[in-house]
Design an enzyme around this catalytic site. Structure first.
Site, PDB file in Angstrom:
ATOM      1  N   HIS A 418       1.018  -1.050  -0.089  1.00 58.05           N
ATOM      2  CA  HIS A 418       0.131   0.138  -0.134  1.00 58.05           C
ATOM      3  C   HIS A 418       0.770   1.236   0.054  1.00 58.05           C
ATOM      4  CE1 HIS A 418      -3.690   2.047   0.185  1.00 58.05           C
ATOM      5  NE2 HIS A 418      -4.327   1.325   1.076  1.00 58.05           N
ATOM      6  N   ASP A 422      -2.565   1.477  -4.326  1.00 57.15           N
ATOM      7  CA  ASP A 422      -3.758   1.777  -3.765  1.00 57.15           C
ATOM      8  C   ASP A 422      -4.859   0.972  -4.014  1.00 57.15           C
ATOM      9  OD1 ASP A 422      -2.656   4.184  -2.372  1.00 57.15           O
ATOM     10  OD2 ASP A 422      -3.348   5.266  -4.046  1.00 57.15           O
TER      11      ASP A 422
END
Length: 445
Positions: A418, A422
């Protein structure tokens, strides 16, 4: 003389353990003949001789862990005759030792931990280096308990715990006694209040002391490969911000194509046709459309975009796991991908992988469905930024156009970093793979 060095078996590998010599000094060895065995967190394999000749000397004994490019042996290939012994000359007069260099005054700046790491601790795992930097640990004061006295994560944790648990009397000098005033009347201390009545307290299980195992238990040390896998996985979990997204995929069209072609593939090529090469083919298409999934992170701010698509394929072994790499996987057909899978898996299990076959991967796929798992949350293979897990394909009742139908269903689990990727991008990428597999129309000859 030709130097034989410890090879690098992957991007994040900085060392290897020499587990066994297959030749001894004086033995004749042929080019590419197995010379010694090594173990790392990525591969446990035989290393071939770079040249033909006679093994002149062994510099690293079995069981020692050394850094990559360390000279472990020398082979006499006959290219040069041994030099004649030099004639002894009269000893030169001993010069007076130079005066000692002035010691620079301390400026209050601590010595960088990286210097201590390189000069006193030898090769270390990335996790140990990171822990040393973050806790400002002088590694010359840490005793290593790993293979070849190598410092492990557990050694650093024990060292930090011992510093925290040091008696207070050692850290602070005792306060001087307060002078007594003989004229002051003695102070009568009030009696302490009675203890409260006992209450029921939940029993907390005690930690098992493995130094004194209970009867009927057995304690054995992890294999070198298992230790390296443990270090690599812990390092990955503490490096990447792991998130997993799961998509349900209808493999019915792929299953029909596979069923039609598998007998011919077995007869013509000598290997079985599985679902995995179809997934790899769809993954390559998706990686071209979403190149950020094929990238890696350098340091804290740089993104490296890889031109080639080199797929790492997790292969389960009897005592561990190896991730050999299919280079330029996007250039291969389904049959070509299946051939590569079968070849790499077979040679991984027979310890015949070459060093270059377990490095430079840009994206990994793990097929835990081959053991019946529906889905899982795989750990990213550093320095990559994502890994795709493939669950088992099984016939399942599903609702299609308000009617119940039997379809071949599997789950794809994408674990991504992350820091770079995303959720929206991860789902678009996995959705692309899903669309390709559910709309498969390509025939396999």
């Amino acid at each position: 003389m030709i130097d034989v060095v410890m090879p690098q078996m992957g991007e994040s590998i900085v060392e290897g353990t020499l587990t066994k010599w297959l030749k001894k000094p004086g033995d004749t060895v042929g080019r590419d003949e197995p010379l010694f065995e090594i173990s790392t967190d990525k591969v446990d394999t035989e290393i071939p001789s770079p040249v033909a000749g006679v093994l002149a000397e062994v510099l690293i004994e079995e069981g020692k862990t050394v850094g990559i490019n360390t000279i472990v042996a020398r082979i006499n290939d006959g290219s040069s005759a041994p030099a004649a012994a030099p004639v002894a000359a009269a000893p030169a007069p001993v010069a007076a030792p130079p005066p000692p260099a002035p010691v620079p005054e301390a400026d209050g700046t601590p010595e960088p931990v990286a210097t201590v790491v390189e000069e006193t601790a030898g090769p270390l795992s990335p996790l140990v280096r990171k822990m040393a930097r973050e806790n400002n640990i002088d590694l010359s004061k840490v005793k290593g308990t790993g293979a070849g006295n190598r410092i492990t994560k557990q050694d650093l944790e024990a060292y930090l715990a011992s510093k925290t648990a040091a008696p207070k009397s050692q850290a602070e000098p005792p306060a001087p006694p307060t002078p007594q005033t003989p004229t002051a009347p003695p102070v009568v201390q009030a009696a302490p209040p009675p203890p409260p009545p006992p209450q029921a307290v939940a029993t907390i299980p005690q930690t098992v002391d493995i130094s004194s195992p209970a009867p009927g238990t057995r304690v054995e040390q992890m294999s070198v490969m298992r230790q390296r896998i443990a270090e690599h996985m812990v390092f990955s979990k503490h490096t990447s911000a792991h998130v997993t997204t799961v998509h349900k995929v209808d493999f019915t069209k792929v299953a029909k194509v596979r069923e039609k072609a598998k007998a011919n593939v077995q007869a013509q090529y000598g290997f079985s046709l599985t679902f995995l090469p179809f997934v790899l083919k769809a993954t390559c298409v998706a990686l071209r459309q979403f190149p950020l999934l094929n990238a890696s992170i350098q340091g804290d701010t740089n993104i490296i975009y890889h031109r080639d698509i080199n797929l790492g394929i997790a292969v389960a072994l009897e005592n561990g796991l190896i991730v050999p790499v299919i280079r330029n996987a996007d250039e291969k057909s389904v049959i070509g991908l299946q051939r590569s899978i079968a070849d790499l898996a077979a040679r991984a299990r027979s310890r015949q992988l070459r060093p270059e076959e377990v490095k430079d991967g840009t994206f990994s796929v793990t097929n835990f469905g081959s053991f019946g798992s529906v889905f899982a949350t795989p750990v990213i293979n550093q320095p990559q930024v994502a890994i795709l897990g493939v669950g088992t394909v099984e016939k399942t009742p599903v609702v299609i156009d308000d009617a119940i139908a039997i379809r071949s269903i599997a789950y794809l689990a994408l674990t991504f970093d992350h820091r770079l990727i995303d959720g929206a991008l991860a789902d678009q990428f996995t959705g692309k793979i899903k669309a390709i597999l559910e709309g498969w129309s390509e025939e396999i000859s």
